[in-house]
Design a protein around this motif. Structure first.
Motif, mmCIF file in Angstrom:
data_model
loop_
_atom_site.group_PDB
_atom_site.id
_atom_site.type_symbol
_atom_site.label_atom_id
_atom_site.label_comp_id
_atom_site.label_asym_id
_atom_site.label_seq_id
_atom_site.Cartn_x
_atom_site.Cartn_y
_atom_site.Cartn_z
ATOM 1 N N ILE A 1 10.116 3.089 20.397
ATOM 2 C CA ILE A 1 9.029 2.960 19.431
ATOM 3 C C ILE A 1 9.556 3.389 18.075
ATOM 4 O O ILE A 1 9.834 4.570 17.845
ATOM 5 N N ALA A 2 9.709 2.415 17.211
ATOM 6 C CA ALA A 2 10.265 2.697 15.887
ATOM 7 C C ALA A 2 9.170 3.210 14.974
ATOM 8 O O ALA A 2 8.133 2.580 14.822
ATOM 9 N N THR A 3 9.410 4.371 14.419
ATOM 10 C CA THR A 3 8.464 4.914 13.439
ATOM 11 C C THR A 3 9.192 5.157 12.124
ATOM 12 O O THR A 3 8.901 6.110 11.411
ATOM 13 N N ARG A 4 10.126 4.267 11.837
ATOM 14 C CA ARG A 4 10.858 4.419 10.580
ATOM 15 C C ARG A 4 9.990 3.938 9.423
ATOM 16 O O ARG A 4 9.084 3.125 9.593
ATOM 17 N N ALA A 5 10.291 4.438 8.257
ATOM 18 C CA ALA A 5 9.533 4.073 7.059
ATOM 19 C C ALA A 5 9.741 2.589 6.763
ATOM 20 O O ALA A 5 10.802 2.025 7.028
ATOM 21 N N PHE A 6 8.706 1.975 6.208
ATOM 22 C CA PHE A 6 8.813 0.568 5.825
ATOM 23 C C PHE A 6 7.940 0.303 4.616
ATOM 24 O O PHE A 6 7.049 1.068 4.275
ATOM 25 N N GLU A 7 8.243 -0.813 3.970
ATOM 26 C CA GLU A 7 7.402 -1.349 2.898
ATOM 27 C C GLU A 7 7.395 -2.854 3.045
ATOM 28 O O GLU A 7 8.436 -3.493 3.042
ATOM 29 N N ARG A 8 6.220 -3.410 3.192
ATOM 30 C CA ARG A 8 6.057 -4.864 3.363
ATOM 31 C C ARG A 8 5.206 -5.368 2.213
ATOM 32 O O ARG A 8 4.158 -4.815 1.915
ATOM 33 N N ARG A 9 5.669 -6.441 1.541
ATOM 34 C CA ARG A 9 4.953 -7.011 0.401
ATOM 35 C C ARG A 9 4.452 -8.410 0.736
ATOM 36 O O ARG A 9 5.166 -9.196 1.342
ATOM 37 N N PHE A 10 3.240 -8.684 0.291
ATOM 38 C CA PHE A 10 2.642 -10.012 0.425
ATOM 39 C C PHE A 10 2.166 -10.427 -0.965
ATOM 40 O O PHE A 10 1.373 -9.712 -1.578
ATOM 41 N N HIS A 11 2.631 -11.559 -1.455
ATOM 42 C CA HIS A 11 2.195 -12.047 -2.756
ATOM 43 C C HIS A 11 0.834 -12.708 -2.577
ATOM 44 O O HIS A 11 0.657 -13.572 -1.719
ATOM 45 N N LEU A 12 -0.137 -12.297 -3.376
ATOM 46 C CA LEU A 12 -1.496 -12.830 -3.276
ATOM 47 C C LEU A 12 -1.696 -13.960 -4.278
ATOM 48 O O LEU A 12 -1.296 -13.845 -5.434
ATOM 49 N N ALA A 13 -2.334 -15.010 -3.834
ATOM 50 C CA ALA A 13 -2.662 -16.123 -4.719
ATOM 51 C C ALA A 13 -3.764 -15.688 -5.684
ATOM 52 O O ALA A 13 -4.416 -14.657 -5.488
ATOM 53 N N ASP A 14 -3.959 -16.479 -6.721
ATOM 54 C CA ASP A 14 -5.020 -16.182 -7.678
ATOM 55 C C ASP A 14 -6.365 -16.142 -6.967
ATOM 56 O O ASP A 14 -6.631 -16.947 -6.083
ATOM 57 N N HIS A 15 -7.193 -15.210 -7.351
ATOM 58 C CA HIS A 15 -8.560 -15.040 -6.867
ATOM 59 C C HIS A 15 -8.654 -14.572 -5.414
ATOM 60 O O HIS A 15 -9.726 -14.640 -4.823
ATOM 61 N N VAL A 16 -7.552 -14.108 -4.821
ATOM 62 C CA VAL A 16 -7.605 -13.523 -3.479
ATOM 63 C C VAL A 16 -7.728 -12.017 -3.639
ATOM 64 O O VAL A 16 -6.938 -11.385 -4.332
ATOM 65 N N ARG A 17 -8.755 -11.450 -3.027
ATOM 66 C CA ARG A 17 -9.047 -10.025 -3.155
ATOM 67 C C ARG A 17 -9.013 -9.362 -1.782
ATOM 68 O O ARG A 17 -9.400 -9.961 -0.781
ATOM 69 N N VAL A 18 -8.597 -8.112 -1.743
ATOM 70 C CA VAL A 18 -8.590 -7.340 -0.508
ATOM 71 C C VAL A 18 -10.003 -6.795 -0.279
ATOM 72 O O VAL A 18 -10.560 -6.123 -1.138
ATOM 73 N N GLN A 19 -10.564 -7.112 0.873
ATOM 74 C CA GLN A 19 -11.917 -6.664 1.214
ATOM 75 C C GLN A 19 -11.907 -5.277 1.846
ATOM 76 O O GLN A 19 -12.830 -4.507 1.651
ATOM 77 N N GLY A 20 -10.870 -4.982 2.624
ATOM 78 C CA GLY A 20 -10.804 -3.684 3.287
ATOM 79 C C GLY A 20 -9.695 -3.664 4.315
ATOM 80 O O GLY A 20 -9.054 -4.686 4.591
ATOM 81 N N ALA A 21 -9.453 -2.493 4.889
ATOM 82 C CA ALA A 21 -8.416 -2.327 5.897
ATOM 83 C C ALA A 21 -8.941 -1.421 7.007
ATOM 84 O O ALA A 21 -9.684 -0.472 6.742
ATOM 85 N N THR A 22 -8.556 -1.744 8.236
ATOM 86 C CA THR A 22 -8.912 -0.921 9.388
ATOM 87 C C THR A 22 -7.662 -0.678 10.216
ATOM 88 O O THR A 22 -6.756 -1.517 10.246
#
Length: 157
Positions: A92-113
């Motif tokens: 089980i890898a618990t190493r640090a990470f950073e993942r990027r996703f480029h968002l298109a125009d007018h795409v908004r984050v509603q929430g995270a769970t």
């Protein structure tokens, strides 16, 4: 892998630099983007999306979800508290990470769970009213105008 030079595109066009930047980013990310952690992108409705990232072993306080410069940045950093533990196998890898996703125009984050080892991020495309298609009504000449033209035509004849 081929390297493409987009400099001529920048010189010959106006306003298309975002497309060239996107192509540059996609081509560069093929080799530099690691496969960890695995993720899914699903379309949940016509204008709604969900990114699900497998984050087994991370607690809520270890995870960070940010939106900056039209990019969704998901990162995790786990404090190393393996002192006194001896693993025979550590899968089980618990190493640090950073993942990027480029968002298109007018795409908004509603929430995270975060549930059952999965981080779910809900996104929605919200197109402003000014950019939505609209139907233009075709005006018909008034009945009085038609009658007046008929009367005028009879007077001439």
């Amino acid at each position: 892998m081929r390297h493409f030079d987009f400099a001529p595109l920048y010189r010959a066009t106006v306003g298309f630099d975002q497309i060239a930047d996107l192509m540059d980013r996609v081509l560069a990310s093929d080799t530099s983007q690691p496969g960890y952690p695995p993720y899914n992108i699903e379309k949940t409705a016509d204008d709604a999306y969900r990114i699900s990232i497998a984050v087994a072993g991370f607690a809520d306080e270890d995870l960070s979800v940010e939106v900056k410069e039209q990019a969704l940045v998901v990162s995790a950093r786990k404090a190393d508290n393996d002192e006194g533990k001896s693993y025979l196998h550590r899968g089980i890898a618990t190493r640090a990470f950073e993942r990027r996703f480029h968002l298109a125009d007018h795409v908004r984050v509603q929430g995270a769970t975060h549930e059952n080892g999965m981080l779910h991020i809900d996104l929605k495309r919200e197109i402003p009213e000014a950019l939505k298609p609209r139907r233009i009504a075709i005006a018909r000449p008034d009945a009085q105008m038609v009658e007046k033209d008929v009367v005028d035509a009879e007077a001439v004849n």
